[in-house]
Motif scaffolding. Structure first.
Motif, short mmCIF file in Angstrom:
data_model
loop_
_atom_site.label_atom_id
_atom_site.label_comp_id
_atom_site.label_asym_id
_atom_site.label_seq_id
_atom_site.Cartn_x
_atom_site.Cartn_y
_atom_site.Cartn_z
N TYR A 1 6.02 -3.50 -56.52
CA TYR A 1 6.88 -4.24 -57.32
C TYR A 1 6.57 -4.90 -58.61
O TYR A 1 5.34 -5.30 -58.41
CB TYR A 1 7.36 -5.47 -56.23
N ARG B 1 15.05 -7.97 -50.37
CA ARG B 1 15.79 -9.11 -50.89
C ARG B 1 17.47 -8.92 -50.38
O ARG B 1 17.74 -7.55 -50.55
CB ARG B 1 15.87 -9.37 -52.17
N ILE C 1 10.79 -1.25 -58.83
CA ILE C 1 10.16 -0.87 -57.83
C ILE C 1 9.82 0.73 -57.86
O ILE C 1 10.64 1.40 -57.90
CB ILE C 1 10.89 -1.19 -56.59
N SER D 1 15.27 -14.08 -49.98
CA SER D 1 14.76 -13.34 -49.00
C SER D 1 15.19 -13.13 -47.60
O SER D 1 16.19 -13.99 -47.26
CB SER D 1 13.23 -13.89 -48.96
N ASN E 1 16.52 -3.39 -50.68
CA ASN E 1 17.44 -4.54 -51.39
C ASN E 1 19.19 -4.27 -50.69
O ASN E 1 19.30 -3.03 -50.41
CB ASN E 1 17.59 -4.28 -52.84
N ASN F 1 18.04 -4.23 -59.61
CA ASN F 1 16.95 -3.52 -59.50
C ASN F 1 16.73 -2.26 -59.86
O ASN F 1 17.96 -1.53 -59.88
CB ASN F 1 16.83 -3.44 -57.66
N LYS G 1 13.86 -6.72 -60.19
CA LYS G 1 12.54 -6.16 -60.03
C LYS G 1 12.67 -4.45 -60.42
O LYS G 1 13.70 -4.00 -60.23
CB LYS G 1 12.26 -6.15 -58.38
N HIS H 1 11.90 -4.85 -45.67
CA HIS H 1 10.44 -4.78 -46.02
C HIS H 1 10.05 -6.19 -46.49
O HIS H 1 11.10 -7.02 -46.82
CB HIS H 1 10.62 -3.68 -47.47
N PRO H 2 8.84 -6.53 -46.14
CA PRO H 2 8.31 -7.82 -46.67
C PRO H 2 8.92 -8.47 -47.71
O PRO H 2 9.36 -9.87 -48.26
CB PRO H 2 6.81 -7.92 -46.42
N ASP H 3 8.90 -7.63 -48.84
CA ASP H 3 9.43 -7.97 -50.31
C ASP H 3 11.01 -7.72 -50.52
O ASP H 3 11.44 -7.70 -51.41
CB ASP H 3 8.79 -7.26 -51.38
#
Lengths: 160, 165
Positions: free
Chosen positions: B66, A45, B51, A64, A141, B145, B49, A41-43
């Protein structure tokens, strides 16, 4: 879009398998980072629970996908003196609706031959958080820790 | 004073179970009750984060939303404290823990109630599954997370995540 891009994100198994196979290659072989980027995903990690590159203290290191490619990825492309291959020994999947988490045990090898003979030089566990959105799976993630002498991987996570 | 506070907070993050229990407890209260957001944020790693895979506030589309814990406490948290007309209580129904040394992830099913009475009568208005990645370092657990999905008619929570099989 190329078939391999679609295939790589069509199931939980395929996205995780692709994560491992992309990193594999001989010394000096440039990996397919476009495909790797496509998994995240673009976000998304990558979080390595390892020694910090700056002070050597073990703590979670947040990257990232782009930062990972520019550091570890570039080292796999050009810096590492041996080949590198990874495979998965075992995974535990929990999925509900569009979300999933996977505890995946990996092994790393310095050559294809070592992988064929199941002689890893290191092992560890990857915790994945995954999402199914827009008709595909995404890695949100990827969080991992490596096996050490003090911290052997429990048998249950080796599929025994 | 600071030292005492620190010790009390550190007890909350001594184990995976105590950290998650505190995560749910911190949000609970009647309308207008102030919550302890300092403790709530203490549970989280600075780079963590939250989410949620839910409708986006701007266009109603489903996509991962997010937030940092600070964003959460100053928006949704403030709403729960000051604007929401009902109470809010959460209770964990079931938990699956996978732990390898200093890293862990937890699959935690919880139900939410509009009042203490609803909780006593087992009458939740919504249920969620949380995927929680956690790390242990500096002698404590941290939430790395917190990722969650709300139960819908299309996707009822399977019995195995309700502790029923």
């Amino acid at each position: 879009m190329e078939e391999k891009y679609l295939k790589s994100v069509e199931s939980i198994d395929s996205i995780i398998d692709t994560n491992y196979t992309i990193l594999g290659g001989e010394a000096g072989e440039v990996r397919d980072w476009d495909l790797y980027r496509h998994l995240f995903h673009p976000d998304g990690r990558l979080i390595r629970y390892e020694k910090s590159l700056t002070d050597g203290v073990v703590r979670p290191q947040f990257l990232s996908c782009e930062e990972y490619i520019n550091t570890t990825g570039e080292w796999l492309n050009t810096g590492r003196k041996s080949a590198f291959y990874e495979n998965e020994v075992h995974k535990e999947v929990h999925a509900f609706g569009n979300i999933a988490q996977v505890f995946s045990t990996y092994q790393s090898f310095n050559s294809k031959e070592e992988m064929d003979n199941n002689k890893p030089y290191t092992r560890g566990i990857n915790s994945f958080q995954l999402l199914y959105d827009q008709d595909r799976w995404w890695i949100l993630n990827l969080f991992w820790a490596r096996e050490t002498a003090e911290l052997p991987i429990p048998e249950k996570f080796l599929g025994k | 004073m600071f030292h005492q506070m620190k010790k009390e907070y550190l007890e909350k993050v001594a184990t995976i179970d105590s950290t998650i229990e505190t995560l749910y407890d911190c949000l609970a209260g009647e309308p207008g009750d102030p919550r302890n957001w300092e403790l709530y944020r203490f549970l989280y790693h600075p780079n963590s984060k939250m989410i949620r895979y839910e409708e986006d506030f701007t266009d109603g589309e489903f996509r991962p939303q997010y937030m940092s814990p600070y964003d959460f406490t100053s928006s949704i948290g403030k709403y729960m404290e000051k604007i929401k007309k009902t109470g809010f209580y959460e209770r964990e129904i079931h938990k699956i823990k996978k732990v390898f040394g200093p890293i862990a992830h937890v699959w935690s099913t919880c139900e939410s109630f509009g009042s203490k009475e609803d909780m006593e009568n087992n009458n939740p208005y919504v249920r969620n599954v949380h995927s929680i990645q956690m790390a242990y370092y500096q002698n404590r657990w941290w939430i790395i997370n917190l990722y969650w999905y709300r139960e819908t008619e299309e996707f009822p929570i399977p019995n195995e995540f309700l502790g029923l099989e």
